[in-house]
Design a protein around this motif. Structure first.
Motif, PDB file in Angstrom:
ATOM      1  N   VAL A   1     -10.606-103.329  40.463  1.00 58.85           N
ATOM      2  CA  VAL A   1     -11.930-102.766  40.697  1.00 58.85           C
ATOM      3  C   VAL A   1     -12.518-102.354  39.356  1.00 58.85           C
ATOM      4  O   VAL A   1     -11.862-101.666  38.573  1.00 58.85           O
ATOM      5  N   ALA A   2     -13.737-102.785  39.095  1.00 61.81           N
ATOM      6  CA  ALA A   2     -14.460-102.323  37.914  1.00 61.81           C
ATOM      7  C   ALA A   2     -15.213-101.055  38.278  1.00 61.81           C
ATOM      8  O   ALA A   2     -15.834-100.968  39.341  1.00 61.81           O
ATOM      9  N   VAL A   3     -15.133-100.071  37.410  1.00 62.13           N
ATOM     10  CA  VAL A   3     -15.848 -98.808  37.590  1.00 62.13           C
ATOM     11  C   VAL A   3     -16.871 -98.702  36.474  1.00 62.13           C
ATOM     12  O   VAL A   3     -16.515 -98.727  35.291  1.00 62.13           O
ATOM     13  N   ARG A   4     -18.142 -98.606  36.830  1.00 65.12           N
ATOM     14  CA  ARG A   4     -19.214 -98.608  35.824  1.00 65.12           C
ATOM     15  C   ARG A   4     -20.063 -97.352  35.985  1.00 65.12           C
ATOM     16  O   ARG A   4     -20.496 -97.021  37.091  1.00 65.12           O
ATOM     17  N   SER A   5     -20.292 -96.664  34.861  1.00 69.07           N
ATOM     18  CA  SER A   5     -21.127 -95.463  34.904  1.00 69.07           C
ATOM     19  C   SER A   5     -21.506 -95.035  33.495  1.00 69.07           C
ATOM     20  O   SER A   5     -20.671 -95.111  32.575  1.00 69.07           O
ATOM     21  N   GLY A   6     -22.741 -94.614  33.328  1.00 65.84           N
ATOM     22  CA  GLY A   6     -23.175 -94.046  32.053  1.00 65.84           C
ATOM     23  C   GLY A   6     -22.992 -94.956  30.865  1.00 65.84           C
ATOM     24  O   GLY A   6     -22.741 -94.472  29.759  1.00 65.84           O
ATOM     25  N   GLY A   7     -23.110 -96.256  31.048  1.00 68.46           N
ATOM     26  CA  GLY A   7     -22.930 -97.197  29.948  1.00 68.46           C
ATOM     27  C   GLY A   7     -21.485 -97.505  29.614  1.00 68.46           C
ATOM     28  O   GLY A   7     -21.218 -98.177  28.610  1.00 68.46           O
ATOM     29  N   HIS A   8     -20.554 -97.048  30.428  1.00 69.72           N
ATOM     30  CA  HIS A   8     -19.131 -97.299  30.216  1.00 69.72           C
ATOM     31  C   HIS A   8     -18.578 -98.109  31.389  1.00 69.72           C
ATOM     32  O   HIS A   8     -19.084 -98.031  32.505  1.00 69.72           O
ATOM     33  N   THR A   9     -17.513 -98.859  31.108  1.00 63.72           N
ATOM     34  CA  THR A   9     -16.871 -99.672  32.144  1.00 63.72           C
ATOM     35  C   THR A   9     -15.366 -99.549  32.022  1.00 63.72           C
ATOM     36  O   THR A   9     -14.812 -99.534  30.919  1.00 63.72           O
ATOM     37  N   TRP A  10     -14.711 -99.454  33.169  1.00 65.38           N
ATOM     38  CA  TRP A  10     -13.258 -99.434  33.253  1.00 65.38           C
ATOM     39  C   TRP A  10     -12.813-100.474  34.288  1.00 65.38           C
ATOM     40  O   TRP A  10     -13.552-100.786  35.220  1.00 65.38           O
ATOM     41  N   ILE A  11     -11.595-100.985  34.126  1.00 65.86           N
ATOM     42  CA  ILE A  11     -10.974-101.816  35.141  1.00 65.86           C
ATOM     43  C   ILE A  11      -9.743-101.076  35.658  1.00 65.86           C
ATOM     44  O   ILE A  11      -8.918-100.594  34.863  1.00 65.86           O
ATOM     45  N   ALA A  12      -9.627-100.959  36.963  1.00 65.66           N
ATOM     46  CA  ALA A  12      -8.437-100.368  37.602  1.00 65.66           C
ATOM     47  C   ALA A  12      -7.771-101.463  38.426  1.00 65.66           C
ATOM     48  O   ALA A  12      -8.379-101.975  39.371  1.00 65.66           O
ATOM     49  N   ARG A  13      -6.561-101.820  38.054  1.00 69.23           N
ATOM     50  CA  ARG A  13      -5.830-102.878  38.742  1.00 69.23           C
ATOM     51  C   ARG A  13      -4.603-102.278  39.418  1.00 69.23           C
ATOM     52  O   ARG A  13      -3.826-101.540  38.799  1.00 69.23           O
ATOM     53  N   ALA A  14      -4.434-102.598  40.702  1.00 65.04           N
ATOM     54  CA  ALA A  14      -3.303-102.039  41.455  1.00 65.04           C
ATOM     55  C   ALA A  14      -2.680-103.107  42.328  1.00 65.04           C
ATOM     56  O   ALA A  14      -3.342-104.054  42.761  1.00 65.04           O
TER      57      ALA A  14
ATOM     58  N   THR B   1       0.221-100.853  38.235  1.00 67.72           N
ATOM     59  CA  THR B   1      -0.865 -99.911  38.472  1.00 67.72           C
ATOM     60  C   THR B   1      -1.371 -99.498  37.101  1.00 67.72           C
ATOM     61  O   THR B   1      -0.697 -98.755  36.388  1.00 67.72           O
ATOM     62  N   VAL B   2      -2.533 -99.991  36.719  1.00 69.89           N
ATOM     63  CA  VAL B   2      -3.007 -99.778  35.353  1.00 69.89           C
ATOM     64  C   VAL B   2      -4.528 -99.775  35.330  1.00 69.89           C
ATOM     65  O   VAL B   2      -5.178-100.424  36.151  1.00 69.89           O
ATOM     66  N   ALA B   3      -5.090 -99.003  34.405  1.00 67.56           N
ATOM     67  CA  ALA B   3      -6.544 -98.972  34.221  1.00 67.56           C
ATOM     68  C   ALA B   3      -6.831 -98.885  32.734  1.00 67.56           C
ATOM     69  O   ALA B   3      -6.038 -98.338  31.961  1.00 67.56           O
ATOM     70  N   TRP B   4      -7.985 -99.416  32.336  1.00 69.06           N
ATOM     71  CA  TRP B   4      -8.345 -99.361  30.919  1.00 69.06           C
ATOM     72  C   TRP B   4      -9.862 -99.371  30.768  1.00 69.06           C
ATOM     73  O   TRP B   4     -10.589 -99.884  31.607  1.00 69.06           O
ATOM     74  N   HIS B   5     -10.300 -98.774  29.667  1.00 66.85           N
ATOM     75  CA  HIS B   5     -11.700 -98.748  29.265  1.00 66.85           C
ATOM     76  C   HIS B   5     -11.994-100.119  28.672  1.00 66.85           C
ATOM     77  O   HIS B   5     -11.282-100.565  27.776  1.00 66.85           O
ATOM     78  N   CYS B   6     -13.017-100.803  29.160  1.00 74.50           N
ATOM     79  CA  CYS B   6     -13.188-102.202  28.772  1.00 74.50           C
ATOM     80  C   CYS B   6     -14.640-102.534  28.471  1.00 74.50           C
ATOM     81  O   CYS B   6     -15.538-101.697  28.577  1.00 74.50           O
TER      82      CYS B   6
ATOM     83  N   ASP C   1     -18.102-104.954  29.214  1.00 74.57           N
ATOM     84  CA  ASP C   1     -18.766-105.453  30.425  1.00 74.57           C
ATOM     85  C   ASP C   1     -18.303-106.858  30.796  1.00 74.57           C
ATOM     86  O   ASP C   1     -18.342-107.235  31.968  1.00 74.57           O
ATOM     87  N   ARG C   2     -17.859-107.638  29.808  1.00 77.28           N
ATOM     88  CA  ARG C   2     -17.473-109.026  30.089  1.00 77.28           C
ATOM     89  C   ARG C   2     -16.277-109.132  31.030  1.00 77.28           C
ATOM     90  O   ARG C   2     -16.114-110.136  31.711  1.00 77.28           O
ATOM     91  N   GLU C   3     -15.452-108.106  31.070  1.00 77.33           N
ATOM     92  CA  GLU C   3     -14.274-108.148  31.938  1.00 77.33           C
ATOM     93  C   GLU C   3     -14.608-107.913  33.410  1.00 77.33           C
ATOM     94  O   GLU C   3     -13.793-108.172  34.285  1.00 77.33           O
ATOM     95  N   VAL C   4     -15.821-107.451  33.683  1.00 77.41           N
ATOM     96  CA  VAL C   4     -16.198-107.114  35.054  1.00 77.41           C
ATOM     97  C   VAL C   4     -16.202-108.342  35.948  1.00 77.41           C
ATOM     98  O   VAL C   4     -15.865-108.269  37.135  1.00 77.41           O
ATOM     99  N   GLU C   5     -16.576-109.503  35.418  1.00 78.29           N
ATOM    100  CA  GLU C   5     -16.701-110.706  36.245  1.00 78.29           C
ATOM    101  C   GLU C   5     -15.384-111.134  36.875  1.00 78.29           C
ATOM    102  O   GLU C   5     -15.379-111.882  37.853  1.00 78.29           O
ATOM    103  N   HIS C   6     -14.274-110.662  36.355  1.00 79.10           N
ATOM    104  CA  HIS C   6     -12.972-111.023  36.919  1.00 79.10           C
ATOM    105  C   HIS C   6     -12.478-110.017  37.963  1.00 79.10           C
ATOM    106  O   HIS C   6     -11.413-110.223  38.563  1.00 79.10           O
TER     107      HIS C   6
END
Length: 254
Positions: free
Chosen positions: A178-191, A196-201, A203-208
Motif C-alpha cells: 500500500v502506498a501512503v501519500r500525504s503532505g508531499g511525501h510518499t511511503w510504501i508499506a508491504r506486508a 513486513t516492511v515500509a519505507w519513505h519513497c 512517487d515513481r514507486e507508487v505505480e507498483h
C-alpha cells in the motif's frame, strides 16, 4: 534533526511539553472513570496513568541503559494522577533537554539508538493520547501541525509497522503493498507471510503498489493510529490490502 526523525529535535521537546499540558487540561473536563472510545477498555484516568508510566519507563531506559525491570506504574499513595503525570514529564524532559539528540542511548529500535528517539516517541505518544481524552470529553481537538503529523506518519510506518510487528512475530496473511501519500511525501508499506516492511519513497514507486491511501497529514497520521475511519481518507485500489495494513497497525500499536 537526529536519528530517523523528519523534523528538528527541539520541536519534539516543545511538543512534548505542550501536549502534556493539553492532556491534563482535557482530563479536567471529564470524570476519570469515563470510558475512552478511541482506547477501548481504558478510562480517562487509565490513559493518564499510562502516559505517566511511559514517561518513567523511558527515563528508566535512559538511566539503566535497558528496559527497566521496575518503575513507578501508578501514582504514589495520596498522589493525584495529574501530579503523577507532571512529575514524570518534568523528570524526563530534564534528561532529554540535557543530552544532544544524536547522543547514543538505549532504545528498542536498532535503527535509532539515540536520545532523539525517545523525544520523538514520547511526543507522539502524548499527542495520540491527548487526542483520545479530548474525544472522550467531546472537546474540540487542539491543532496538530502538518510537519509534526508527517513525522508521525513516518514513525508509525517505520517503527510500528516495520519493526514492532516482526518483534511480535506478526505478519500479513497475503502479500500486498500500500502506498501512503500525504503532505508531499510518499511511503510504501508491504506486508505478507514473507516480510513486513515500509519505507519513505519516491512517487515513481507508487505505480507498483496494490493500493494507495491519501489525505491531509493529520487525517492520515490519526488513521494510521486507528483514530480515524477508512471512510475519512481517500483510498484507491485493493481494499483488502488497505484493510490488512490498518489491521496490522492495530496489532502493533495496541
Amino acid at each position: 534533526m537526529a536519528g530517523q526523525a523528519l523534523i528538528d529535535h527541539g520541536r519534539f521537546l516543545e511538543a512534548l511539553g505542550y501536549e502534556c499540558e493539553l492532556l491534563i487540561e482535557s482530563s479536567h473536563a471529564t470524570p476519570p472513570d469515563l470510558p475512552v472510545p478511541l482506547s477501548p477498555g481504558w478510562t480517562v484516568g487509565e490513559v493518564l496513568r499510562h502516559v505517566g508510566s511511559m514517561y518513567r519507563q523511558t527515563l528508566g531506559w535512559l538511566v539503566d541503559g535497558a528496559l527497566p525491570r521496575e518503575w513507578q506504574r501508578d501514582p504514589a499513595p495520596g498522589q493525584t494522577v495529574e501530579s503523577y503525570v507532571r512529575e514524570g514529564f518534568v523528570d524526563l524532559q530534564e534528561v532529554l533537554a540535557w543530552h544532544d539528540p544524536g547522543e547514543r542511548a538505549a532504545t528498542w529500535w536498532p535503527a535509532d539508538p539515540t536520545y532523539g528517539f525517545w523525544a520523538r516517541r514520547m511526543a507522539h505518544e502524548t499527542t495520540i493520547h491527548r487526542y483520545d481524552v479530548e474525544d472522550a470529553a467531546r472537546m474540540p481537538h487542539a491543532e496538530i501541525a502538518d510537519d509534526f503529523a508527517i513525522d508521525g506518519i513516518d514513525e508509525a510506518l517505520a517503527l510500528w509497522f516495520s519493526h514492532r510487528l516482526p518483534m511480535l512475530g506478526l505478519s500479513g496473511t497475503r502479500g500486498s503493498s500500500v502506498a501512503v501519500r500525504s503532505g508531499g511525501h510518499t511511503w510504501i508499506a508491504r506486508a505478507g507471510p514473507e516480510e513486513t516492511v515500509a519505507w519513505h519513497c519516491s512517487d515513481r514507486e507508487v505505480e507498483h503498489a496494490d493500493a494507495v491511501v491519501s489525505g491531509s497529514p493529520v487525517i492520515v497520521y490519526l488513521w494510521l493510529w486507528g483514530r480515524r475511519w477508512l471512510t475519512e481518507i481517500h483510498s484507491d485500489g485493493d481494499a483488502d490490502a488497505v484493510g490488512q495494513l490498518w489491521a496490522l497497525l492495530r496489532l502493533a500499536t495496541k
